[in-house]
Scaffold this motif. Structure first.
Motif, short mmCIF file in Angstrom:
data_model
loop_
_atom_site.label_atom_id
_atom_site.label_comp_id
_atom_site.label_asym_id
_atom_site.label_seq_id
_atom_site.Cartn_x
_atom_site.Cartn_y
_atom_site.Cartn_z
N UNK A 24 46.47 33.53 45.56
CA UNK A 24 45.86 32.63 44.58
C UNK A 24 46.89 31.83 43.79
N UNK A 25 48.07 32.40 43.58
CA UNK A 25 49.09 31.71 42.80
C UNK A 25 49.50 30.38 43.38
N UNK A 26 49.27 30.18 44.68
CA UNK A 26 49.58 28.89 45.29
C UNK A 26 48.66 27.82 44.75
N UNK A 27 47.44 28.24 44.40
CA UNK A 27 46.38 27.28 44.10
C UNK A 27 46.00 27.19 42.62
N UNK A 28 46.13 28.27 41.88
CA UNK A 28 45.60 28.30 40.52
C UNK A 28 46.43 29.20 39.62
N UNK A 29 46.37 28.99 38.30
CA UNK A 29 47.10 29.86 37.37
C UNK A 29 46.58 31.28 37.43
N UNK A 30 47.41 32.21 37.03
CA UNK A 30 47.03 33.62 37.04
C UNK A 30 45.78 33.83 36.20
N UNK A 31 44.82 34.56 36.77
CA UNK A 31 43.58 34.86 36.06
C UNK A 31 42.57 33.74 36.05
N UNK A 32 42.90 32.59 36.62
CA UNK A 32 41.98 31.46 36.61
C UNK A 32 41.17 31.37 37.89
N UNK A 33 40.19 30.48 37.90
CA UNK A 33 39.38 30.27 39.09
C UNK A 33 39.25 28.78 39.43
#
Length: 330
Positions: free
Chosen positions: A27-36
């Motif tokens: 997910x870190x490639x696409x969005x900030x930590x904890x975000x959607x």
């Protein structure tokens, strides 16, 4: 689609190599930590309004939204998606347009399910709207919702997604191939060419009303008029004049714009002015002072201040970074 393009797109990326071996989406490639919310700044080069990226295969992509407009074109095979809880299948030759408000989940795609995503910032559509006939149609409704960029729950009823079954429509296939080839191989087409090509694509798609699946939604006619006004009158736009034209009380209209679009009237005008300023800085030799005046700012110091706040650069530095090299960066 041309075989050489398909072969180029079929090559596994390093990310896909890991996913094929059993890894999960990072997910870190696409969005900030904890975000959607998938963040375009993590995927696109700074300053570009439209970017192409291969549709990632081999892994389930969990529920998310985007802070940009995503257009998926399936070159070969198919993919399955859940959009706002509705499951759809995008097949070879289909074109799926997703607004910023739609929630999406994507099932794993196979090796021969080849698609490309266009990551498009809303301001890319400035000007394109004027190419669309001023009549009720799903594409115009979608663009209005895109330019409004209202967050979930802000009150817009524009369709959250459009799915065109265009496999048998040769003009659409040719235009998509041209866009993919130019962006994939970094041919350096100007923003004007990219916008006009995309506008022409939308005009052809309007002919496919019998082959169109529309996400649940409708039209906000009042906000369409507001955005039309801002697009054509941004240099001297006035909430008082607009309210008079629409027969609304200015205070009431201001509150409606804020509630339905998530931004106030001044924000809409400023965004349109700065979008035009960026275009003039990269496509003309006008001085910064002349650019400021052309988009409606008589105080050049104020123009410098808001441009830097919005772009992270002074107008002069923006021009240098965007026109360095080929002079065609968009």
């Amino acid at each position: 689609m041309r075989q050489d393009l398909l072969e180029q797109l079929a090559v596994l990326t390093p990310e896909e190599e890991k996913l094929k071996a059993g890894a999960e989406i990072e997910k870190g490639i696409y969005m900030p930590a904890g975000g959607d919310v998938v963040d375009v700044r993590r995927l696109a080069k700074e300053g570009r309004l439209i970017t192409i990226r291969k549709n990632v295969r081999f892994a389930f992509f969990p529920k998310h939204r985007h802070n940009y407009v995503e257009v998926l074109y399936m070159c070969e095979g198919s993919t399955r998606h859940i959009l706002n809880g509705e499951e759809i299948t995008v097949r070879s030759g289909d074109l799926l347009m997703l607004s910023q408000r739609v929630t999406q989940e994507v099932y794993p795609a196979g090796e021969h399910d080849i698609g490309v995503n266009f990551l498009i910032l809303p301001e890319f559509f400035n000007g394109i709207l004027r190419m669309i006939p001023d009549e009720k149609n799903a594409i115009r409704d979608f663009l209005i919702g895109t330019l409004a960029a209202a967050p979930p729950g802000a009150g817009t009823d524009a369709p959250p997604f459009l799915l065109f079954h265009a496999a048998d429509f040769l003009p659409v296939q040719n235009l998509m191939e041209n866009l993919i080839y130019g962006l994939l191989n970094q041919q350096g087409a100007s923003r004007t060419i990219e916008q006009n090509t995309f506008g022409l694509l939308l005009l052809y798609l309007m002919k496919l009303s019998d082959h169109l699946q529309v996400g649940a939604g409708g039209t906000d006619e009042l906000m369409m008029k507001v955005l039309d006004y801002v697009d054509s009158r941004y240099r001297d736009a006035s909430l008082t004049d607009l309210a008079q034209d629409l027969h609304y009380d200015p205070f009431q209209l201001s509150r409606m714009i804020k509630r339905r679009m998530g931004r106030n009237f001044t924000d809409l005008v400023q965004e349109r002015r700065l979008s035009q300023a960026r275009y003039l800085l990269t496509h003309t030799q006008m001085s910064v002072l002349s650019v400021a005046g052309a988009v409606g700012y008589s105080n050049v110091s104020y123009f410098h201040r808001i441009f830097r706040a919005a772009s992270g650069q002074t107008p002069r530095h923006y021009r240098l970074t965007q026109t360095h090299g080929s002079g065609t960066e968009t």
